[in-house]
Write a protein that holds these residues in place. Structure first.
Motif, PDB file in Angstrom:
ATOM      1  N   HIS A  80      -2.053  -3.014   7.531  1.00 14.96           N
ATOM      2  CA  HIS A  80      -0.692  -2.777   7.054  1.00 14.96           C
ATOM      3  C   HIS A  80      -0.586  -3.099   5.563  1.00 14.96           C
ATOM      4  N   ALA A  81      -0.063  -4.244   5.189  1.00 13.13           N
ATOM      5  CA  ALA A  81      -0.011  -4.649   3.778  1.00 13.13           C
ATOM      6  C   ALA A  81      -0.713  -5.984   3.561  1.00 13.13           C
ATOM      7  N   THR A  82      -1.505  -6.412   4.533  1.00 13.21           N
ATOM      8  CA  THR A  82      -2.155  -7.717   4.484  1.00 13.21           C
ATOM      9  C   THR A  82      -3.620  -7.576   4.092  1.00 13.21           C
ATOM     10  N   PHE A  83      -3.963  -8.229   3.002  1.00 13.38           N
ATOM     11  CA  PHE A  83      -5.350  -8.327   2.549  1.00 13.38           C
ATOM     12  C   PHE A  83      -5.740  -9.791   2.523  1.00 13.38           C
ATOM     13  N   LEU A  84      -7.013 -10.038   2.698  1.00 13.93           N
ATOM     14  CA  LEU A  84      -7.572 -11.362   2.486  1.00 13.93           C
ATOM     15  C   LEU A  84      -8.400 -11.311   1.215  1.00 13.93           C
ATOM     16  N   LEU A  85      -8.019 -12.123   0.228  1.00 15.02           N
ATOM     17  CA  LEU A  85      -8.765 -12.245  -1.017  1.00 15.02           C
ATOM     18  C   LEU A  85      -9.513 -13.565  -1.002  1.00 15.02           C
ATOM     19  N   GLU A  86     -10.761 -13.537  -1.440  1.00 16.54           N
ATOM     20  CA  GLU A  86     -11.571 -14.753  -1.491  1.00 16.54           C
ATOM     21  C   GLU A  86     -12.161 -14.911  -2.886  1.00 16.54           C
ATOM     22  N   SER A  87     -12.019 -16.094  -3.447  1.00 20.06           N
ATOM     23  CA  SER A  87     -12.476 -16.377  -4.801  1.00 20.06           C
ATOM     24  C   SER A  87     -13.867 -16.999  -4.776  1.00 20.06           C
ATOM     25  N   PRO A  88     -14.517 -17.122  -5.929  1.00 18.11           N
ATOM     26  CA  PRO A  88     -15.832 -17.771  -5.963  1.00 18.11           C
ATOM     27  C   PRO A  88     -15.820 -19.197  -5.423  1.00 18.11           C
ATOM     28  N   GLN A  89     -14.714 -19.923  -5.582  1.00 20.42           N
ATOM     29  CA  GLN A  89     -14.609 -21.272  -5.028  1.00 20.42           C
ATOM     30  C   GLN A  89     -14.060 -21.254  -3.599  1.00 20.42           C
ATOM     31  N   VAL A 208      -7.019  -4.011 -10.491  1.00 25.86           N
ATOM     32  CA  VAL A 208      -6.973  -3.508  -9.115  1.00 25.86           C
ATOM     33  C   VAL A 208      -5.515  -3.494  -8.667  1.00 25.86           C
ATOM     34  N   VAL A 209      -5.104  -2.408  -8.014  1.00 22.54           N
ATOM     35  CA  VAL A 209      -3.739  -2.302  -7.490  1.00 22.54           C
ATOM     36  C   VAL A 209      -3.806  -1.967  -6.011  1.00 22.54           C
ATOM     37  N   MET A 210      -3.125  -2.766  -5.183  1.00 16.77           N
ATOM     38  CA  MET A 210      -2.951  -2.478  -3.767  1.00 16.77           C
ATOM     39  C   MET A 210      -1.601  -1.780  -3.635  1.00 16.77           C
ATOM     40  N   VAL A 211      -1.641  -0.521  -3.214  1.00  9.05           N
ATOM     41  CA  VAL A 211      -0.483   0.352  -3.350  1.00  9.05           C
ATOM     42  C   VAL A 211      -0.014   0.886  -2.000  1.00  9.05           C
ATOM     43  N   PRO A 212       1.293   0.719  -1.664  1.00 10.93           N
ATOM     44  CA  PRO A 212       1.826   1.311  -0.427  1.00 10.93           C
ATOM     45  C   PRO A 212       1.972   2.819  -0.592  1.00 10.93           C
ATOM     46  N   VAL A 213       1.475   3.580   0.381  1.00  9.54           N
ATOM     47  CA  VAL A 213       1.414   5.034   0.213  1.00  9.54           C
ATOM     48  C   VAL A 213       2.121   5.785   1.339  1.00  9.54           C
ATOM     49  N   ASP A 214       3.007   5.119   2.096  1.00  8.03           N
ATOM     50  CA  ASP A 214       3.687   5.801   3.198  1.00  8.03           C
ATOM     51  C   ASP A 214       4.640   6.878   2.705  1.00  8.03           C
ATOM     52  N   GLY A 215       5.226   6.704   1.504  1.00 10.99           N
ATOM     53  CA  GLY A 215       6.075   7.730   0.912  1.00 10.99           C
ATOM     54  C   GLY A 215       7.479   7.812   1.455  1.00 10.99           C
ATOM     55  N   HIS A 240      -0.361   0.304   3.788  1.00  7.54           N
ATOM     56  CA  HIS A 240       0.987   0.630   4.270  1.00  7.54           C
ATOM     57  C   HIS A 240       1.139   2.131   4.497  1.00  7.54           C
ATOM     58  N   TYR A 241       0.187   2.719   5.261  1.00  2.67           N
ATOM     59  CA  TYR A 241       0.271   4.162   5.444  1.00  2.67           C
ATOM     60  C   TYR A 241       0.472   4.582   6.890  1.00  2.67           C
ATOM     61  N   PHE A 242       0.509   3.678   7.857  1.00  2.00           N
ATOM     62  CA  PHE A 242       0.916   3.956   9.238  1.00  2.00           C
ATOM     63  C   PHE A 242       0.031   4.955   9.982  1.00  2.00           C
ATOM     64  N   SER A 243      -0.299   6.070   9.359  1.00  2.00           N
ATOM     65  CA  SER A 243      -1.047   7.118  10.060  1.00  2.00           C
ATOM     66  C   SER A 243      -1.985   7.817   9.086  1.00  2.00           C
ATOM     67  N   GLY A 244      -2.943   8.546   9.674  1.00  2.00           N
ATOM     68  CA  GLY A 244      -3.846   9.323   8.854  1.00  2.00           C
ATOM     69  C   GLY A 244      -3.130  10.407   8.074  1.00  2.00           C
ATOM     70  N   HIS A 245      -2.025  10.909   8.609  1.00  2.00           N
ATOM     71  CA  HIS A 245      -1.289  11.975   7.925  1.00  2.00           C
ATOM     72  C   HIS A 245      -0.731  11.491   6.597  1.00  2.00           C
ATOM     73  N   SER A 246      -0.073  10.332   6.593  1.00  6.44           N
ATOM     74  CA  SER A 246       0.516   9.844   5.343  1.00  6.44           C
ATOM     75  C   SER A 246      -0.567   9.464   4.339  1.00  6.44           C
ATOM     76  N   LEU A 247      -1.682   8.921   4.821  1.00  5.29           N
ATOM     77  CA  LEU A 247      -2.787   8.618   3.919  1.00  5.29           C
ATOM     78  C   LEU A 247      -3.373   9.902   3.343  1.00  5.29           C
ATOM     79  N   ASP A 248      -3.593  10.903   4.180  1.00  4.92           N
ATOM     80  CA  ASP A 248      -4.157  12.175   3.711  1.00  4.92           C
ATOM     81  C   ASP A 248      -3.239  12.847   2.699  1.00  4.92           C
TER      82      ASP A 248
END
Length: 287
Positions: A80-89, A208-215, A240-248
């Motif tokens: 959905h809109a959740t990412f896990l970011l991990e740093s060098p530490q 880097v940009v994490m972008v919602p694309v549901d439209g 944040h694209y819900f389905s393959g259609h919105s991503l495509d």
């Protein structure tokens, strides 16, 4: 670095994460001037060679955690809109932390936006040391700027539409900026409008940009493309694209100008030196 080591690095990240409108009038309070150190830490596109996106097939035998180099960040798409970011530490950050989609590891930092229930929770795990809410009320915006170990997190407030869509809620969303390993990573959250020049200036140059694309629930496709052109980031990750259609639909529009790469697993390791010279869209499996 051998192929087995690369597979170990990405497999460990994937397992840890769980694999588990039209533009609105802003009306927001004037943005505070960006800090000078942000300008230095977010210098934008400085890559000199093509990216190396590391990937691995799922292999239960490779259950080891590979450390990151000092200039690397691991990004895993949880969903959905959740990412896990991990740093060098090994600081772990979960974006848009909610009650439905969470990484299986305990984050050190979580960020949230309250546009929808899938972007926040009133019941975060009490063991999480740093809970960052991207809203404070319509009278004043949330203002966040914190440093924990080798990570700096700050926000740029934006407005949102109310659930019915008829009114504007001031300061209801935040774009969170993560400064890690000399990279500047922006998560647009539940963005509902194009950005003012003041907001763009406050963000600075991002890598880097994490972008919602549901439209639809977020900004319409034309508006989102306008935002991406303004940001000029070398690497874009759809969410944040819900389905393959919105991503495509998003990829079809973007393919005219941006290169597209599709990963086989929802995790990658990046550094400043592996950013693409030409802007690229990196698609991770998820929803």
């Amino acid at each position: 670095m051998g192929s087995t080591t690369l597979r170990i690095a990405l497999l460990a990240a994937g397992l840890a994460a769980g694999f588990s409108g039209q533009a609105l009038a802003q009306g927001a309070s004037p943005a505070q001037p960006a800090k000078p150190e942000m300008r230095e830490n977010c210098p934008g596109l400085v890559a000199s060679r093509s990216p190396v996106f590391r990937r691995a097939s799922f292999d239960p035998a490779l259950l080891q955690l590979a450390a990151l180099a000092a200039d690397q960040v691991r990004i895993t798409f949880v969903g959905h809109a959740t990412f896990l970011l991990e740093s060098p530490q090994l600081v772990r950050i979960a974006t848009d932390y909610n009650d439905y989609i969470r990484p299986n590891v305990l984050p050190d930092i979580i960020t949230m936006n309250h546009a929808h229930s899938t972007h926040y929770t009133d019941r975060p795990d009490p063991r999480i040391p740093h809970v960052l809410r991207g809203w404070a009320g319509q009278e004043r915006p949330a203002r966040i700027d914190m440093t924990f170990k080798d990570v700096r997190v700050r926000n740029v407030p934006t407005n949102i539409r109310t659930w019915g869509g008829g009114e504007t809620e001031r300061h209801g969303n935040s774009i969170f900026i993560f400064e890690i390993a000399n990279l500047c990573i922006a998560h647009l959250g539940h963005l509902h409008h194009t950005l003012t020049q003041a907001q763009l200036d406050e963000m600075g140059r991002v890598d880097v940009v994490m972008v919602p694309v549901d439209g639809s629930y977020t900004l319409d496709l034309d508006g989102m493309i306008e935002v991406l052109h303004a940001l000029k980031a070398p690497l874009l990750i759809p969410m944040h694209y819900f389905s393959g259609h919105s991503l495509d639909r998003f990829l079809t529009r973007m393919r005219q100008e941006w290169e597209i790469e599709v990963l086989e697993i929802p995790s990658t390791v990046i550094s400043k030196t592996t950013l693409p010279i030409k802007p690229k869209i990196l698609v991770m499996p998820g929803r």
